[in-house]
Design a protein around this motif. Structure first.
Motif, PDB file in Angstrom:
ATOM      1  N   ARG A  84     -49.578 -25.156   6.312  1.00  0.00           N
ATOM      2  CA  ARG A  84     -48.320 -25.162   5.568  1.00  0.00           C
ATOM      3  C   ARG A  84     -47.372 -26.288   5.968  1.00  0.00           C
ATOM      4  O   ARG A  84     -46.294 -26.417   5.391  1.00  0.00           O
TER       5      ARG A  84
ATOM      6  N   GLY B 158     -49.136 -17.729  -1.406  1.00  0.00           N
ATOM      7  CA  GLY B 158     -48.018 -18.326  -0.701  1.00  0.00           C
ATOM      8  C   GLY B 158     -48.041 -19.843  -0.804  1.00  0.00           C
ATOM      9  O   GLY B 158     -49.017 -20.449  -1.266  1.00  0.00           O
ATOM     10  N   ASP B 159     -46.953 -20.477  -0.365  1.00  0.00           N
ATOM     11  CA  ASP B 159     -46.888 -21.941  -0.364  1.00  0.00           C
ATOM     12  C   ASP B 159     -47.821 -22.505   0.700  1.00  0.00           C
ATOM     13  O   ASP B 159     -47.887 -21.996   1.828  1.00  0.00           O
TER      14      ASP B 159
ATOM     15  N   ASP C 279     -53.545 -18.236   9.950  1.00  0.00           N
ATOM     16  CA  ASP C 279     -52.411 -19.151   9.755  1.00  0.00           C
ATOM     17  C   ASP C 279     -52.513 -20.312  10.735  1.00  0.00           C
ATOM     18  O   ASP C 279     -53.446 -20.409  11.540  1.00  0.00           O
TER      19      ASP C 279
ATOM     20  N   GLN D 110     -44.200 -10.346   8.613  1.00  0.00           N
ATOM     21  CA  GLN D 110     -43.425 -11.386   7.932  1.00  0.00           C
ATOM     22  C   GLN D 110     -44.291 -12.606   7.649  1.00  0.00           C
ATOM     23  O   GLN D 110     -44.270 -13.160   6.540  1.00  0.00           O
ATOM     24  N   VAL D 111     -45.060 -13.049   8.636  1.00  0.00           N
ATOM     25  CA  VAL D 111     -45.902 -14.226   8.446  1.00  0.00           C
ATOM     26  C   VAL D 111     -47.006 -13.933   7.435  1.00  0.00           C
ATOM     27  O   VAL D 111     -47.320 -14.767   6.570  1.00  0.00           O
TER      28      VAL D 111
ATOM     29  N   GLU E  13     -46.972 -11.849   4.924  1.00  0.00           N
ATOM     30  CA  GLU E  13     -46.403 -11.837   3.576  1.00  0.00           C
ATOM     31  C   GLU E  13     -46.069 -13.242   3.094  1.00  0.00           C
ATOM     32  O   GLU E  13     -46.250 -13.572   1.914  1.00  0.00           O
ATOM     33  N   SER E  14     -45.631 -14.100   4.017  1.00  0.00           N
ATOM     34  CA  SER E  14     -45.320 -15.481   3.651  1.00  0.00           C
ATOM     35  C   SER E  14     -46.582 -16.257   3.300  1.00  0.00           C
ATOM     36  O   SER E  14     -46.619 -17.010   2.321  1.00  0.00           O
TER      37      SER E  14
ATOM     38  N   GLY F  91     -48.106 -14.497   0.110  1.00  0.00           N
ATOM     39  CA  GLY F  91     -47.249 -14.658  -1.056  1.00  0.00           C
ATOM     40  C   GLY F  91     -46.949 -13.381  -1.808  1.00  0.00           C
ATOM     41  O   GLY F  91     -46.545 -13.434  -2.972  1.00  0.00           O
TER      42      GLY F  91
END
Length: 372
Positions: free
Chosen positions: A89, A128-129, A234, A305-306, A308-309, A312
């Protein structure tokens, strides 16, 4: 030959598999009614892409092939060659992936850099982005909570395998072990696969072995209503796995530090979908004992949180949380600690976070060294 195996986790079970495959009889003892250690408290990942070059990567690649062969014979393992995507990312994370892909073993690992559209074509649930994703075609998954019973059922069908749960071994010597029921079990060779239980019996016969214990926290969601077609990691996974070490990773660590919670708990994000649709999410790493007896909420909040980010979309409700402890060789260049602690008695422990990945190859190598 009659082989006595102590420890009902995935490492002990894969040793039993190798012994039975080679025509031997196995008596397999486990102190609990069912394995309850790191073998069932993990992602079920067969994780090849991030392994260190050399012995670790060799073991992971051999184990990956063995998992596939065994999975074809034991469908209840839930083996699936789903691969993984490490989501990138930031430009610094992208640079680590590019540096990794430039190394000569990238093809052996099954690595390829995907742009955002390609990544979403491989895994449409990834919304997600992202700047790109590192695809590892060699990664796979099995079901950790059911793998040992599935393997045992196949072993029992041979007529040369006996599983004895609820039998805690108190002593072990050449050709014999004695359990806490006062029963002696006799055989030709003894293999101790006691996981993170390094005191008691292990200390009595082997002393202090060069293995440390590591604690983790993980969680699992309720079923997701769509398939997550790959495992997902990630950018923090780049910091954790040795395959990614180099100048680009140094720059990532210097210029893009982890958030405090992630740093303090040595965290990375891994997400694996279970066959029932739930998502296994983790994890943390603690190395200094005594470990806390309770779980901490801050790492779970960060992971959610991560996740879900990266994905997305909101996660399904968290259904369960747990902590676990595994054994890791102090010398990280060793895949496992394997030692003949007494004549005919072998101790095999300390695969670290590689246990689920590498256990078939570790069992194979032990069988070869013992001469089964």
């Amino acid at each position: 030959m009659r082989v006595l195996i102590v420890g009902g986790g995935v490492l002990g079970t894969m040793h039993a598999w190798q012994a039975v495959e080679r025509g031997h009889e196995v008596v397999h003892l486990e102190r609990e009614p069912e394995a309850r250690g790191a073998s069932v408290r993990n992602f079920g990942l067969v994780w090849v892409g991030g392994r260190a070059a050399g012995a670790e990567l060799d073991a992971a690649l051999r184990a990956r092939e063995l998992w596939e062969r065994i999975g074809a014979r034991v469908p209840a393992l839930g083996f699936r060659p789903n691969g993984s995507l490490t989501v990138l990312r930031t430009p610094l994370e992208l640079a680590v992936a590019e540096e990794t892909l430039a190394r000569p073993d990238a093809g052996e690992r099954g690595l390829r850099l995907l742009d955002p559209a390609e990544a979403r074509a491989v895994n449409p649930a990834l919304r997600g982005d992202l700047l790109g994703a590192l695809w590892c075609a060699r990664d796979a998954a099995v079901e950790p909570r059911t793998a040992q019973p599935a393997l045992r059922a196949a072993l029992e069908a041979t007529g040369r395998y006996t599983f004895l749960p609820g039998h805690e071994v108190r002593s072990a010597g050449q050709g014999v072990v004695r359990d806490d029921r006062g029963v002696e079990h006799r055989g030709d060779v003894v293999v101790l696969c006691t996981g993170a239980a390094l005191g008691g019996l292990v200390r009595e016969i082997a002393g202090d072995v060069p293995v440390r214990r590591v604690r983790l926290q993980m969680m699992q969601t309720e079923p997701l209503d769509e398939p997550l077609t790959t495992s997902v990691a990630d950018g923090d996974s780049l910091r954790y796995y040795p395959a990614y070490r180099g100048a680009a990773l140094d720059a990532l660590n210097d210029d893009q530090p982890q958030p405090a919670t992630a740093r303090d708990h040595a965290m990375q994000l891994l997400v694996v979908q279970r066959l029932d649709g739930g998502l296994t999410i983790g994890d943390t790493h603690e190395y200094d004992e005594p470990f806390p007896f309770d779980t901490q909420d801050a790492p779970y909040d960060h992971l959610a949180q991560v996740a879900e980010s990266v994905l997305g979309w909101p996660l399904p409700r968290i259904a369960r949380r747990w902590a676990g402890v595994y054994a890791q060789c102090a010398d990280k260049s060793r895949v496992v600690h394997r030692d003949q602690v007494e004549p005919g008695v072998w101790l095999v422990t300390g695969p670290g976070g590689r246990g689920m990945t590498c256990s078939p190859a570790i069992g194979f190598d032990t069988a070869e060294e013992i001469g089964l």
